[in-house]
Design a protein around this motif. Sequence first.
Motif, PDB file in Angstrom:
ATOM      1  N   ILE A 101      -6.216  -0.829 -73.357  1.00 53.20           N
ATOM      2  CA  ILE A 101      -7.544  -0.363 -73.400  1.00 53.20           C
ATOM      3  C   ILE A 101      -8.079  -1.535 -74.365  1.00 53.20           C
ATOM      4  O   ILE A 101      -8.864  -2.273 -74.321  1.00 53.20           O
ATOM      5  CB  ILE A 101      -7.745   0.978 -74.014  1.00 53.20           C
ATOM      6  N   MET A 102      -7.368  -1.791 -75.647  1.00 55.48           N
ATOM      7  CA  MET A 102      -7.590  -2.795 -76.476  1.00 55.48           C
ATOM      8  C   MET A 102      -7.605  -4.288 -76.087  1.00 55.48           C
ATOM      9  O   MET A 102      -8.339  -5.001 -76.434  1.00 55.48           O
ATOM     10  CB  MET A 102      -7.039  -2.703 -77.912  1.00 55.48           C
ATOM     11  N   ALA A 103      -6.652  -4.498 -75.564  1.00 59.73           N
ATOM     12  CA  ALA A 103      -6.255  -5.671 -74.877  1.00 59.73           C
ATOM     13  C   ALA A 103      -7.700  -5.939 -73.915  1.00 59.73           C
ATOM     14  O   ALA A 103      -8.074  -7.229 -73.834  1.00 59.73           O
ATOM     15  CB  ALA A 103      -5.206  -5.952 -74.085  1.00 59.73           C
ATOM     16  N   ASP A 104      -7.951  -4.900 -73.186  1.00 55.39           N
ATOM     17  CA  ASP A 104      -9.164  -5.284 -72.089  1.00 55.39           C
ATOM     18  C   ASP A 104     -10.471  -5.438 -72.712  1.00 55.39           C
ATOM     19  O   ASP A 104     -11.215  -6.417 -72.508  1.00 55.39           O
ATOM     20  CB  ASP A 104      -9.413  -4.188 -71.208  1.00 55.39           C
ATOM     21  N   LEU A 105     -10.538  -4.796 -73.950  1.00 56.31           N
ATOM     22  CA  LEU A 105     -11.854  -4.891 -74.679  1.00 56.31           C
ATOM     23  C   LEU A 105     -11.906  -6.358 -75.489  1.00 56.31           C
ATOM     24  O   LEU A 105     -12.764  -7.058 -75.410  1.00 56.31           O
ATOM     25  CB  LEU A 105     -12.075  -3.800 -75.879  1.00 56.31           C
ATOM     26  N   ILE A 106     -10.772  -6.620 -75.925  1.00 57.38           N
ATOM     27  CA  ILE A 106     -10.649  -8.059 -76.628  1.00 57.38           C
ATOM     28  C   ILE A 106     -11.053  -9.247 -75.460  1.00 57.38           C
ATOM     29  O   ILE A 106     -11.939 -10.224 -75.903  1.00 57.38           O
ATOM     30  CB  ILE A 106      -9.306  -8.527 -77.081  1.00 57.38           C
ATOM     31  N   ALA A 107     -10.501  -9.191 -74.424  1.00 67.27           N
ATOM     32  CA  ALA A 107     -10.836 -10.244 -73.233  1.00 67.27           C
ATOM     33  C   ALA A 107     -12.195  -9.957 -72.982  1.00 67.27           C
ATOM     34  O   ALA A 107     -12.839 -11.007 -72.969  1.00 67.27           O
ATOM     35  CB  ALA A 107      -9.854  -9.917 -72.065  1.00 67.27           C
ATOM     36  N   ARG A 108     -12.695  -8.892 -72.718  1.00 63.60           N
ATOM     37  CA  ARG A 108     -14.425  -8.728 -72.475  1.00 63.60           C
ATOM     38  C   ARG A 108     -15.054  -9.215 -73.680  1.00 63.60           C
ATOM     39  O   ARG A 108     -16.135  -9.762 -73.392  1.00 63.60           O
ATOM     40  CB  ARG A 108     -14.613  -7.176 -72.186  1.00 63.60           C
ATOM     41  N   LYS A 109     -14.748  -8.660 -74.742  1.00 63.92           N
ATOM     42  CA  LYS A 109     -15.618  -9.252 -76.203  1.00 63.92           C
ATOM     43  C   LYS A 109     -15.706 -10.758 -76.187  1.00 63.92           C
ATOM     44  O   LYS A 109     -16.667 -11.284 -76.674  1.00 63.92           O
ATOM     45  CB  LYS A 109     -15.086  -8.545 -77.272  1.00 63.92           C
ATOM     46  N   ALA A 146       0.419  -5.828 -94.274  1.00 66.06           N
ATOM     47  CA  ALA A 146       0.458  -5.628 -92.788  1.00 66.06           C
ATOM     48  C   ALA A 146      -0.531  -7.092 -92.121  1.00 66.06           C
ATOM     49  O   ALA A 146      -1.164  -7.611 -93.129  1.00 66.06           O
ATOM     50  CB  ALA A 146      -0.649  -4.429 -92.075  1.00 66.06           C
ATOM     51  N   PRO A 147      -0.321  -7.297 -91.042  1.00 63.24           N
ATOM     52  CA  PRO A 147      -0.828  -8.591 -90.411  1.00 63.24           C
ATOM     53  C   PRO A 147      -2.319  -8.515 -90.409  1.00 63.24           C
ATOM     54  O   PRO A 147      -2.780  -7.359 -90.165  1.00 63.24           O
ATOM     55  CB  PRO A 147      -0.088  -8.729 -89.116  1.00 63.24           C
ATOM     56  N   MET A 148      -3.133  -9.557 -90.550  1.00 58.35           N
ATOM     57  CA  MET A 148      -4.388  -9.617 -90.506  1.00 58.35           C
ATOM     58  C   MET A 148      -4.709  -9.657 -88.909  1.00 58.35           C
ATOM     59  O   MET A 148      -5.683  -8.765 -88.768  1.00 58.35           O
ATOM     60  CB  MET A 148      -5.060 -10.741 -91.230  1.00 58.35           C
ATOM     61  N   ARG A 149      -4.370 -10.376 -88.397  1.00 55.52           N
ATOM     62  CA  ARG A 149      -4.698 -10.523 -86.962  1.00 55.52           C
ATOM     63  C   ARG A 149      -4.342  -9.374 -86.078  1.00 55.52           C
ATOM     64  O   ARG A 149      -3.294  -8.902 -86.022  1.00 55.52           O
ATOM     65  CB  ARG A 149      -3.996 -11.837 -86.277  1.00 55.52           C
ATOM     66  N   PHE A 150      -5.384  -8.863 -85.374  1.00 56.50           N
ATOM     67  CA  PHE A 150      -5.382  -7.777 -84.659  1.00 56.50           C
ATOM     68  C   PHE A 150      -4.220  -7.719 -83.716  1.00 56.50           C
ATOM     69  O   PHE A 150      -3.436  -6.599 -83.400  1.00 56.50           O
ATOM     70  CB  PHE A 150      -6.690  -7.521 -84.002  1.00 56.50           C
ATOM     71  N   GLN A 151      -4.076  -8.789 -82.771  1.00 58.73           N
ATOM     72  CA  GLN A 151      -3.051  -8.756 -81.661  1.00 58.73           C
ATOM     73  C   GLN A 151      -1.542  -8.707 -82.271  1.00 58.73           C
ATOM     74  O   GLN A 151      -0.831  -8.042 -81.836  1.00 58.73           O
ATOM     75  CB  GLN A 151      -3.439 -10.104 -80.942  1.00 58.73           C
ATOM     76  N   PHE A 159     -13.172  -1.231 -82.635  1.00 60.78           N
ATOM     77  CA  PHE A 159     -12.185  -2.203 -83.219  1.00 60.78           C
ATOM     78  C   PHE A 159     -12.029  -1.947 -84.654  1.00 60.78           C
ATOM     79  O   PHE A 159     -11.214  -1.952 -85.333  1.00 60.78           O
ATOM     80  CB  PHE A 159     -12.825  -3.677 -83.091  1.00 60.78           C
ATOM     81  N   TYR A 160     -13.453  -1.455 -85.526  1.00 58.49           N
ATOM     82  CA  TYR A 160     -13.151  -1.109 -86.880  1.00 58.49           C
ATOM     83  C   TYR A 160     -12.687   0.181 -87.282  1.00 58.49           C
ATOM     84  O   TYR A 160     -12.566   0.768 -88.391  1.00 58.49           O
ATOM     85  CB  TYR A 160     -14.694  -1.216 -87.067  1.00 58.49           C
ATOM     86  N   MET A 161     -12.270   1.186 -86.021  1.00 57.56           N
ATOM     87  CA  MET A 161     -11.693   2.273 -86.454  1.00 57.56           C
ATOM     88  C   MET A 161     -10.020   2.277 -86.222  1.00 57.56           C
ATOM     89  O   MET A 161      -9.004   2.824 -86.572  1.00 57.56           O
ATOM     90  CB  MET A 161     -11.989   3.372 -85.416  1.00 57.56           C
ATOM     91  N   VAL A 162     -10.000   1.530 -84.839  1.00 57.71           N
ATOM     92  CA  VAL A 162      -8.500   1.187 -84.163  1.00 57.71           C
ATOM     93  C   VAL A 162      -7.878   0.168 -85.406  1.00 57.71           C
ATOM     94  O   VAL A 162      -6.652   0.671 -85.444  1.00 57.71           O
ATOM     95  CB  VAL A 162      -8.375   0.520 -82.949  1.00 57.71           C
ATOM     96  N   ARG A 163      -8.216  -0.660 -85.795  1.00 58.22           N
ATOM     97  CA  ARG A 163      -7.838  -1.569 -86.685  1.00 58.22           C
ATOM     98  C   ARG A 163      -7.249  -0.892 -88.043  1.00 58.22           C
ATOM     99  O   ARG A 163      -5.904  -1.041 -88.183  1.00 58.22           O
ATOM    100  CB  ARG A 163      -8.597  -2.963 -87.218  1.00 58.22           C
ATOM    101  N   PRO A 164      -8.070  -0.226 -88.624  1.00 54.27           N
ATOM    102  CA  PRO A 164      -7.336   0.575 -89.879  1.00 54.27           C
ATOM    103  C   PRO A 164      -6.245   1.607 -89.379  1.00 54.27           C
ATOM    104  O   PRO A 164      -4.988   1.785 -90.028  1.00 54.27           O
ATOM    105  CB  PRO A 164      -8.300   1.241 -90.551  1.00 54.27           C
ATOM    106  N   ALA A 165      -6.466   2.338 -88.101  1.00 59.98           N
ATOM    107  CA  ALA A 165      -5.430   3.100 -87.831  1.00 59.98           C
ATOM    108  C   ALA A 165      -4.045   2.481 -87.585  1.00 59.98           C
ATOM    109  O   ALA A 165      -3.089   2.972 -87.769  1.00 59.98           O
ATOM    110  CB  ALA A 165      -6.004   3.821 -86.479  1.00 59.98           C
TER     111      ALA A 165
END
Length: 281
Positions: free
Chosen positions: A207-215, A187-192, A166-172
């Motif tokens: 992939i990221m939606a799945d990780l959010i749900a699992r987290k 830019a929006p703060m909320r990741f979604q 998350f901490y690499m995908v968010r800035p990317a």
Amino acid sequence: MLGRSLPADMDADAVAGVDRRLAEIRAAHGVAIPLAIESGSRAWGFPSPDSDYDCRFIYAHRPERYLSLWPLRDVIETPIEGELDVNGWDLAKAIRLLLNGNAVVIEWLTSPIAYGVDERFRAAFLAFAEQVADRDRIARHYRGLGYAHQEQHLRDGQPIALKKLFYMVRPAAALRWLRLRPDAAVAPMRFQTLMAECDPPPAVAAIMADLIARKALTRELGAAVAPPEIIGFIADEFRRADETFGARVPRPEAGEREQADRFFRDMLDHIWRDRPTPDRS
């Protein structure tokens, strides 16, 4: 009157602890706190069941305190106790950091979780940010943030704690959002929201939606080799950022500094206008 916006699933004892800490800060330091919000994973939209409560705030001393010969400390830090992490910046520091491209200030202003927010202050600060935030400076912030996490955590073929992605995908994603919007800098703060608006490749979004749900369901996502789609997305956006945004980030110009001074004075007047002066007898 300060507005609040707290999700129903936030722990009541933790919220009460944050409120007590903020009240203690006001009393001990004689400051006003026009903005106290939640930062970190809860506000970004990917909390775990055991995520900390990361309260961040902007505070202001009375105007006369800024006339002192002795510089005021520009941060207020409190001890991390259990799940509570409560720290803040002086208004003057927040403005200077914004002018220099620190996107954290913008994220605080756009946090969806508020412990206490003067909405007129927030709206004015956001309008000011829209006027002075420089795209190249903001991009440099996200590029540096992303590179730091990439160098620390991402190794070819080596497992990574999945929550670190998350901490690499968010800035990317923020860099991609900026690249796709040549006239925008906030830019929006909320990741979604950020992911939806930056329109990433479908595999990355899935992939990221799945990780959010699992987290949201587990305290620990575990470790695994980073998916190649994620590695490719991060590398591509960091490379594009190097090509798209200026290599030399300009320092704030005299006109921007004068505008910032006016905004600082206006906000001090707004914050303290109707507050009683303490009895010094």
